[in-house]
Scaffold this motif. Structure first.
Motif, PDB file in Angstrom:
ATOM      1  N   ASP A   1       8.602  -2.077  -9.706  1.00  0.00           N
ATOM      2  CA  ASP A   1       8.383  -1.058  -8.676  1.00  0.00           C
ATOM      3  C   ASP A   1       7.024  -1.237  -8.021  1.00  0.00           C
ATOM      4  O   ASP A   1       6.896  -1.148  -6.792  1.00  0.00           O
ATOM      5  N   ALA A   2       6.003  -1.480  -8.826  1.00  0.00           N
ATOM      6  CA  ALA A   2       4.651  -1.665  -8.296  1.00  0.00           C
ATOM      7  C   ALA A   2       4.563  -2.931  -7.452  1.00  0.00           C
ATOM      8  O   ALA A   2       3.936  -2.944  -6.383  1.00  0.00           O
ATOM      9  N   LYS A   3       5.200  -3.982  -7.905  1.00  0.00           N
ATOM     10  CA  LYS A   3       5.151  -5.241  -7.161  1.00  0.00           C
ATOM     11  C   LYS A   3       5.837  -5.114  -5.805  1.00  0.00           C
ATOM     12  O   LYS A   3       5.371  -5.667  -4.794  1.00  0.00           O
ATOM     13  N   ARG A   4       6.940  -4.355  -5.759  1.00  0.00           N
ATOM     14  CA  ARG A   4       7.620  -4.134  -4.477  1.00  0.00           C
ATOM     15  C   ARG A   4       6.720  -3.354  -3.520  1.00  0.00           C
ATOM     16  O   ARG A   4       6.701  -3.612  -2.310  1.00  0.00           O
ATOM     17  N   LEU A   5       5.974  -2.385  -4.054  1.00  0.00           N
ATOM     18  CA  LEU A   5       5.046  -1.628  -3.212  1.00  0.00           C
ATOM     19  C   LEU A   5       3.969  -2.527  -2.624  1.00  0.00           C
ATOM     20  O   LEU A   5       3.680  -2.451  -1.426  1.00  0.00           O
ATOM     21  N   ILE A   6       3.405  -3.382  -3.451  1.00  0.00           N
ATOM     22  CA  ILE A   6       2.371  -4.303  -2.954  1.00  0.00           C
ATOM     23  C   ILE A   6       2.961  -5.273  -1.941  1.00  0.00           C
ATOM     24  O   ILE A   6       2.330  -5.566  -0.908  1.00  0.00           O
ATOM     25  N   ASP A   7       4.147  -5.769  -2.192  1.00  0.00           N
ATOM     26  CA  ASP A   7       4.798  -6.659  -1.232  1.00  0.00           C
ATOM     27  C   ASP A   7       5.005  -5.966   0.113  1.00  0.00           C
ATOM     28  O   ASP A   7       4.830  -6.578   1.171  1.00  0.00           O
TER      29      ASP A   7
ATOM     30  N   VAL B   1      -6.812  -6.294  -6.736  1.00  0.00           N
ATOM     31  CA  VAL B   1      -6.969  -5.028  -7.439  1.00  0.00           C
ATOM     32  C   VAL B   1      -8.467  -4.829  -7.659  1.00  0.00           C
ATOM     33  O   VAL B   1      -9.117  -5.638  -8.319  1.00  0.00           O
ATOM     34  N   VAL B   2      -9.021  -3.778  -7.065  1.00  0.00           N
ATOM     35  CA  VAL B   2     -10.444  -3.470  -7.201  1.00  0.00           C
ATOM     36  C   VAL B   2     -10.551  -2.242  -8.099  1.00  0.00           C
ATOM     37  O   VAL B   2     -10.402  -1.107  -7.656  1.00  0.00           O
ATOM     38  N   ALA B   3     -10.783  -2.483  -9.384  1.00  0.00           N
ATOM     39  CA  ALA B   3     -10.894  -1.399 -10.368  1.00  0.00           C
ATOM     40  C   ALA B   3     -12.371  -1.048 -10.515  1.00  0.00           C
ATOM     41  O   ALA B   3     -13.154  -1.852 -11.013  1.00  0.00           O
ATOM     42  N   ILE B   4     -12.739   0.156 -10.077  1.00  0.00           N
ATOM     43  CA  ILE B   4     -14.143   0.570 -10.037  1.00  0.00           C
ATOM     44  C   ILE B   4     -14.419   1.540 -11.173  1.00  0.00           C
ATOM     45  O   ILE B   4     -13.871   2.645 -11.206  1.00  0.00           O
TER      46      ILE B   4
ATOM     47  N   LEU C   1      -1.140  -7.093 -12.866  1.00  0.00           N
ATOM     48  CA  LEU C   1      -0.829  -7.097 -11.433  1.00  0.00           C
ATOM     49  C   LEU C   1      -1.780  -8.027 -10.692  1.00  0.00           C
ATOM     50  O   LEU C   1      -1.355  -8.794  -9.814  1.00  0.00           O
ATOM     51  N   GLN C   2      -3.068  -7.959 -11.032  1.00  0.00           N
ATOM     52  CA  GLN C   2      -4.035  -8.855 -10.395  1.00  0.00           C
ATOM     53  C   GLN C   2      -3.728 -10.306 -10.717  1.00  0.00           C
ATOM     54  O   GLN C   2      -3.825 -11.182  -9.846  1.00  0.00           O
ATOM     55  N   GLN C   3      -3.340 -10.572 -11.960  1.00  0.00           N
ATOM     56  CA  GLN C   3      -3.018 -11.945 -12.347  1.00  0.00           C
ATOM     57  C   GLN C   3      -1.851 -12.497 -11.532  1.00  0.00           C
ATOM     58  O   GLN C   3      -1.895 -13.647 -11.093  1.00  0.00           O
ATOM     59  N   GLU C   4      -0.830 -11.668 -11.308  1.00  0.00           N
ATOM     60  CA  GLU C   4       0.352 -12.151 -10.593  1.00  0.00           C
ATOM     61  C   GLU C   4       0.208 -12.112  -9.085  1.00  0.00           C
ATOM     62  O   GLU C   4       0.640 -13.038  -8.396  1.00  0.00           O
ATOM     63  N   LYS C   5      -0.416 -11.051  -8.562  1.00  0.00           N
ATOM     64  CA  LYS C   5      -0.440 -10.856  -7.114  1.00  0.00           C
ATOM     65  C   LYS C   5      -1.785 -11.175  -6.465  1.00  0.00           C
ATOM     66  O   LYS C   5      -1.876 -11.283  -5.245  1.00  0.00           O
ATOM     67  N   GLY C   6      -2.837 -11.287  -7.269  1.00  0.00           N
ATOM     68  CA  GLY C   6      -4.155 -11.531  -6.702  1.00  0.00           C
ATOM     69  C   GLY C   6      -4.203 -12.817  -5.896  1.00  0.00           C
ATOM     70  O   GLY C   6      -3.679 -13.846  -6.311  1.00  0.00           O
ATOM     71  N   SER C   7      -4.829 -12.738  -4.702  1.00  0.00           N
ATOM     72  CA  SER C   7      -4.868 -13.894  -3.807  1.00  0.00           C
ATOM     73  C   SER C   7      -5.935 -13.649  -2.745  1.00  0.00           C
ATOM     74  O   SER C   7      -6.683 -12.670  -2.807  1.00  0.00           O
TER      75      SER C   7
ATOM     76  N   THR D   1      -5.751  -6.805   1.615  1.00  0.00           N
ATOM     77  CA  THR D   1      -5.143  -5.547   1.180  1.00  0.00           C
ATOM     78  C   THR D   1      -5.674  -5.270  -0.227  1.00  0.00           C
ATOM     79  O   THR D   1      -5.706  -6.165  -1.065  1.00  0.00           O
ATOM     80  N   LEU D   2      -6.108  -4.014  -0.463  1.00  0.00           N
ATOM     81  CA  LEU D   2      -6.760  -3.673  -1.719  1.00  0.00           C
ATOM     82  C   LEU D   2      -6.055  -2.524  -2.419  1.00  0.00           C
ATOM     83  O   LEU D   2      -5.642  -1.558  -1.766  1.00  0.00           O
TER      84      LEU D   2
END
Length: 224
Positions: free
Chosen positions: A213-219, A139-142, A128-134, A105-106
């Motif tokens: 809020d963002a973390k809940r969305l990613i979850d 997080v693909v920041a272009i 967010l990448q540090q906590e949720k990246g796996s 998921t990206l």
């Protein structure tokens, strides 16, 4: 939680300039003018629904229903779209597509060093990448600055961004493609994509990506 650090009126004015600079007029109001609060975004003409993403549309609506508070501007994709074929340069400088990250998921974020709202939200994306990246999320920041990679690389170093890889597309072809799909008005623009490359939702304007809020969305996106 780190706030974006700019007053609301500043974000609006600066994003307006970013929209013109990227070739499209954009006004990004952080006070919930989009997403689950009723703003409309026109569909891009000629965008065909990708058959493999048809069943993802309802899931996207369920995921973006969790987009509240700091990320309330995240909108569901009404038209099934596969973004797997989008082309940009990877951290090694070689061309790649979103399809090369199949199975993850990206959260795709298009940004530029000249876009003040983009710069303001970069530390939150990094957090967010540090906590949720796996193995299942990235997080693909272009970066879409023209020219070589020196300027965006220097910006990331100066702001202490350590967890985001430097993806780039220096010709604006990627931004133009996303714009034609009806997903982008200006910068920043962020897209949530599932492991098959199917669009779940998209957002125009900055957000506090390190918020609960963002973390809940990613979850919610990962739960599917």
């Amino acid at each position: 939680m780190r706030k974006l650090g700019l007053p609301a009126w500043s974000l609006i004015a600066l994003a307006l300039v970013a929209g013109f600079a990227a070739g499209g007029l954009a006004v990004y109001v952080k006070a919930r003018l989009a997403g689950n609060n009723g703003a409309e975004v026109a569909e891009a003409p000629g965008v065909e629904a990708d058959a493999q993403c048809t069943l993802v549309t309802e899931r996207g609506k369920a995921v973006t229903a969790q987009a509240t508070g700091e990320v309330a501007a995240m909108m569901a994709a009404d038209t099934p779209q596969s973004l797997a074929g989008l082309v940009f340069d990877g951290p090694d400088g070689q061309p790649m597509t979103l399809g090369d990250r199949a199975g993850k998921t990206l959260l795709i974020n298009l940004w530029a060093t000249w876009c003040a709202p983009c710069r303001a939200e970069m530390p939150a994306l990094d957090a967010l990448q540090q906590e949720k990246g796996s193995d299942s999320f990235e997080v693909v920041a272009i970066n879409v600055d023209t020219g070589d990679a020196s300027k965006p690389q220097k910006f990331l170093e100066e702001t202490g961004v350590k967890n985001l890889a430097l993806y780039r597309e220096p010709t604006l072809a990627l931004f133009d493609s996303v714009k034609k799909r009806g997903l982008a008005l200006g910068l920043p623009v962020t897209m949530l994509v599932d492991g098959e490359g199917c669009l779940l939702g998209f957002m125009n304007g900055p957000a506090e990506w390190s918020s609960e809020d963002a973390k809940r969305l990613i979850d919610a996106a990962l739960a599917g």
